[in-house]
Design an enzyme around this catalytic site. Sequence first.
Site, short mmCIF file in Angstrom:
data_model
loop_
_atom_site.label_atom_id
_atom_site.label_comp_id
_atom_site.label_asym_id
_atom_site.label_seq_id
_atom_site.Cartn_x
_atom_site.Cartn_y
_atom_site.Cartn_z
CG HIS A 17 5.51 -4.12 10.67
ND1 HIS A 17 5.51 -5.26 9.91
CD2 HIS A 17 6.03 -3.14 9.88
CE1 HIS A 17 6.01 -4.99 8.71
NE2 HIS A 17 6.33 -3.71 8.67
CG HIS A 53 -0.59 1.82 5.63
ND1 HIS A 53 0.35 2.79 5.35
CD2 HIS A 53 -0.13 0.67 5.06
CE1 HIS A 53 1.32 2.27 4.63
NE2 HIS A 53 1.06 0.97 4.45
#
Length: 190
Positions: A45, A131
Site C-alpha cells: 500500500h 512511495h
Amino acid sequence: MAESSALVRSFVGVSVPALPIVNTVLRKLNAMGTAIKTVQEATLHVTLKFLGDVPADRIAPIGNAIAKSAANFSAHRIELHGIGAFPDERRPSVIWIGLKRVETLVTLASEIELAMCDFGFEPESRAFSPHLTLARVKTKPPSTLFELIEAHRRTPFGDFAVDKVKLYRSELTPGGPVYSVLKTCPLSSV
C-alpha cells in the site's frame, strides 16, 4: 483527542496490487536474510496519512471525513518506477519503489491531511513523499541489496488504478503488522 477505553492503531492508504515484477523484487529482498524485513505481497500500500492510536468511537466519523474527501477526486492511474532507499542509499533503512503521475494522489493526500486536522491530528511537518515501501533494513545489509537498488534504479514496474482510499487498522504482531480495512472510500468514477 478524547480518551476512550479502546484505541485503534490506524492509517489512511491506497492498496497496491502485487504486480509480478514487484513480487520478483520482494522475493530477491526476502532472500537477503534477516537484515531485510520485507512487506507481505498482500499488504502492499501507499500510506497517505498515519493516524496512530485513535479512540474507537472516532473511527466512524474519521472514515466519513475520508470518504467525503475521496469523493472529490477522480479515479486515476499511477506508475511504479525505480527503486530507492530512505534516508539514503548508502545507509538505507527503508527500501521503496517510486511513483510517477502522482499529482492527483498528492492533492488527495493534502485534502485528507486537512480533514484530519478537524479531528485534532497534527499536520505532517515533512512534505508528502509518495512511495511504495518494499522492506525495512534491520541491520547492516548485504552488498546484494546495493546491487539490486542499482539494477532497478530506473526500472518501470507497471501501473495500477487508484479508485479508492482505505482507512486501515494496523495491529502489530511478532510476525509483522496485520492490516484490516475499517472503511473503503471510493473515488469518483468520472
